[in-house]
Structures are given as C-alpha cells and as structure tokens.
Design a protein around this motif. Structure first.
Motif, PDB file in Angstrom:
ATOM      1  N   LEU A  68       7.660   0.462  -2.563  1.00  0.00           N
ATOM      2  CA  LEU A  68       7.051   1.718  -3.006  1.00  0.00           C
ATOM      3  C   LEU A  68       6.036   1.466  -4.129  1.00  0.00           C
ATOM      4  N   ASP A  69       6.282   0.467  -4.960  1.00  0.00           N
ATOM      5  CA  ASP A  69       5.305   0.129  -5.993  1.00  0.00           C
ATOM      6  C   ASP A  69       3.979  -0.310  -5.380  1.00  0.00           C
ATOM      7  N   PHE A  72       2.225   2.894  -3.748  1.00  0.00           N
ATOM      8  CA  PHE A  72       1.676   3.859  -4.696  1.00  0.00           C
ATOM      9  C   PHE A  72       0.976   3.202  -5.881  1.00  0.00           C
ATOM     10  N   ARG A  74       1.918   1.379  -8.343  1.00  0.00           N
ATOM     11  CA  ARG A  74       2.560   1.601  -9.633  1.00  0.00           C
ATOM     12  C   ARG A  74       2.581   0.286 -10.411  1.00  0.00           C
TER      13      ARG A  74
END
Length: 416
Positions: A68-69, A72, A74
């Motif tokens: 997910l990092d 997105f 992050r």
C-alpha cells in the motif's frame, strides 16, 4: 489449478468485505478489538492480513503495508531497502539446478526451477524500479517529511549510502561470472532470454537514473553544509531575542565604535528612478532630456556584388611554368621507362645539352626528394632506385665521424 484460483478469489473476497478495517489499520497504524469487529478481525488474522500488535490490538501485515505504501506513494523515514544481494545470489543456484534437471531429464523439476528463476528476475526488476522511483520522489521533494536541518542532513547521507548499495547491485547483475554461466550451455537459452529482456536491457536506464539521483543528493548535501552556519547564527539570534524580548537596536550615532558586523556587511544596494506620474518632476526631466546630445545616425550602404570583365579575367590568369629541374626529372623518368637498362642520373644530365645549367648536386637532391614523393603516392611500383654512396673510410676522418652518407649518383631502371 482451479482450486488455487478459487482460494485466491476467496482471499480477495475477504479483503474486499472487510476493506474498511484494512484501511483503518493502514491509516491509523492499527485497530482495536471490539465486540462488533471481533469476528472480522479474527478472520483477517486467519488470512494473515492482520497480525497481533498489543493486547486487543491488531496491525496490518508488513508485506501488505509495504504494498500500500508503494501504491499510494507514502513516505516513511529510512524505509528504503537497497539490499538485493540475497536475490542476486539466489540466481546462480537456480541456474545450476535448472541445468542439472535438464541433463537428468527431470522435466517437472526443470519447470519448477524455471518458474522460480523467472519470478526471481521479475521480482528483482520490480524491486529496482520501485527503489529508483521512491528515491527519485525523495530527491525531488527534498525530504519534505522532516523539519530540521540535522534530520535532512542525516537522511541525505543515509540515502547516498543506499545509492552506493544499489550501484554495487547493478554491477553484480552485469558480472562476468553470471553471464558466463547463462551462456555456457544452449539448454539455458530460455533463462538467458528472460534475463536479457528484464535485466540486461534495462541496466543502462537504471544506471542513468541512479546517477541523476546521486547527483541531486550530493548537490543538496553540499547546500545543506553551506546553510548550516547561517542557520546556527539565526538560531542564536532567535534565542537571544527570546531571552531579551525588550531588546532594541542602539542608535549608531551614539556608539563610539562600530560593531564588527559593520565591517563585514556590504549594505543595501539602492537604485533610484524618476517618478513620471509626478507633475513637479517633469520640468527637471525635460531639462535632462535636452542636455543629452543627439545621436549620430549612420546609414550602412550595401554595395552590390560586381562582375569581372572578360578581358580582365584573361589578363589575371597566370600560368605557372615548371622549373628546369622539374622538366628534366619528368624527361629523365620517361627515358628510364623507355630503356631496358639502368640509367644514371648524373650521366643522363651530362648527356642532355639543354639542362647543362642545372647543378649536379642540386639535381641529385631533387631526384631523391621527387622519388620519395612519388613513392608515397605509390607511383613507383614499376621502377627501382639505387643510390651510389661514397665509402666513408676513404672520404676523410671528419666525414667518417659525422655519420653522414655522401650520395655520388642515382640509378633508376624499369622492373622486368
């Protein structure tokens, strides 16, 4: 294979059904166990999407959190992994096992090692792309997720170290031993094709991107080192103002000695200009404008190109006639090619009455020089030259010790 697809679809269905809890765990760093979420949390824990963190708390799985990092973008401090050594060291082992399976005619093992090698190469290429993309974003935004100068400096040095590690990894991917192992047998051609398309063809692009990132990081680190002394002075001045809130600058006229900074500070450079909107300044501007001398106008006249008159063109043509020694050498070569024996240059000159004015020493020098020019142009392939040299033992002590060769004559003849 159908069962595997159904299991994967069922796992994704669980994640989709409890997507709110997964998003909450990712954003807030964890979720708390309650009566309403007890069943869902244990189901996600059973599918390894969540892992226990503390009592009655669950966190997102590390691999899913990293995914997910990347999706997105992050940014996490010091969360950059450039350790590809284990993945690279794994490739020669898979190549060796694949070759042994081919030689032993073990088709199932061969396919297994082939799939493992391909997945390892794809994972390595994807990891390098992700690493360089993340490093590019960090270099472009100048580590916006930190606030102090020391943090920025430490992170910059940390990321420069990661760039050095990735440079070592790129060198290992192009190592001679690995390429020799892949090209050592025709049975390894499928693995070589995958490695060629996914790694070798993309190495120049990765090296160029890594070089750009390293340049940005080094330049930014240099700027940080320049900013540090100025930042220290500003912090010291800010701390002084906090301790002395009523401080006011002293009048310079009342000081017996100017402070030290006056000798260092260059001062403000002011520029003045006239205010055209002020009616009172127009008369003064008119006087200034009248005092300016008028510029001298110069007009450049372009002349048309002329034409040369025919009679003048004939008069200006100069035909350069060859010198007597040049004509003599051309005639000498003509006689050599017509004769069937060697012809001496000195004897030919003495036998030709019209060139008696040519000095014999100058004639020999010119013959040798002209022969070198013709030989360089490869126009003497049908001729042979021989020099007649004087024996230095009978020519005197001075000539013998000088090392010079005295040429008395030259013979040229046509090859058979």
């Amino acid at each position: 294979m159908t069962t595997g697809v159904e299991n994967i679809a069922a796992y994704l269905e669980v994640l989709h059904k409890h997507r709110d809890l997964v998003a909450d765990a990712y954003i807030n760093g964890g979720v708390t166990l309650t009566d309403e979420t007890q069943r869902a949390l244990y189901l996600l824990k059973q599918h390894r999407a969540l892992v226990p963190s503390m009592q009655d708390e669950f966190r997102l799985n590390s691999s899913l959190s990293r995914h997910l990092d990347e999706v997105f973008l992050r940014q996490r401090n010091y969360a950059v992994s450039a350790n590809f050594a284990e993945q690279i060291d794994r490739l020669p082992q898979l190549i060796d096992e694949y070759l042994k399976a081919c030689l032993d005619n073990r088709s199932e093992d061969r396919d297994t090692y082939s799939d493992d090698f391909k997945s390892g190469v794809f994972e390595l290429a994807e990891g390098l792309d992700s690493f360089l993309a993340l490093m590019r974003s960090l270099a472009d935004n100048r580590f916006a997720n930190v606030s102090t100068l020391e943090q920025k400096k430490r992170q910059n040095e940390f990321y420069l170290g990661k760039c050095e590690q990735i440079g070592i990894a790129l060198g290992a991917l192009q190592a001679t031993a690995l390429l020799e192992q892949l090209t050592g047998s025709s049975l390894l051609q499928p693995l070589l094709d995958i490695y060629q398309s996914q790694i070798l063809e993309r190495l120049p692009q990765w090296r160029a991107s890594l070089m750009d990132i390293s340049t940005v990081l080094k330049e930014y680190l240099y700027r940080l080192r320049q900013v540090e002394p100025q930042a220290q002075r500003l912090r010291a001045f800010a701390q002084f103002l906090r301790k002395n809130p009523d401080y006011s600058l002293p009048d310079v006229d009342e000081l017996n000695h100017l402070p030290d900074w006056c000798s260092v500070y260059a001062g403000l450079k002011l520029r003045t200009h006239a205010d055209l909107s002020d009616n009172t300044s127009r008369d003064a501007l008119v006087e200034v404008a009248q005092s300016i001398p008028a510029p001298k106008l110069r007009f450049t006249v372009e002349r048309q190109a002329g034409q040369m008159i025919a009679d003048e063109a004939k008069e200006r043509v100069n035909i350069i006639a060859p010198s007597p020694v040049q004509r003599a050498f051309a005639l000498y070569l003509k006689d050599v090619r017509a004769a069937q024996k060697a012809i001496s240059a000195i004897e030919w000159l003495r036998a030709t009455p019209e060139y008696q004015s040519v000095d014999e020493a100058a004639w020999l020098i010119y013959v040798l020089h002209a022969w070198q020019i013709l030989e360089a142009k490869k126009k003497t392939s049908d001729l042979t030259l021989r020099r007649m040299e004087m024996n230095v033992t009978y020519s005197g002590l001075s000539e013998a010790m000088s090392g010079n060769l005295i040429v008395t004559d030259v013979e040229i003849w046509k090859k058979a």
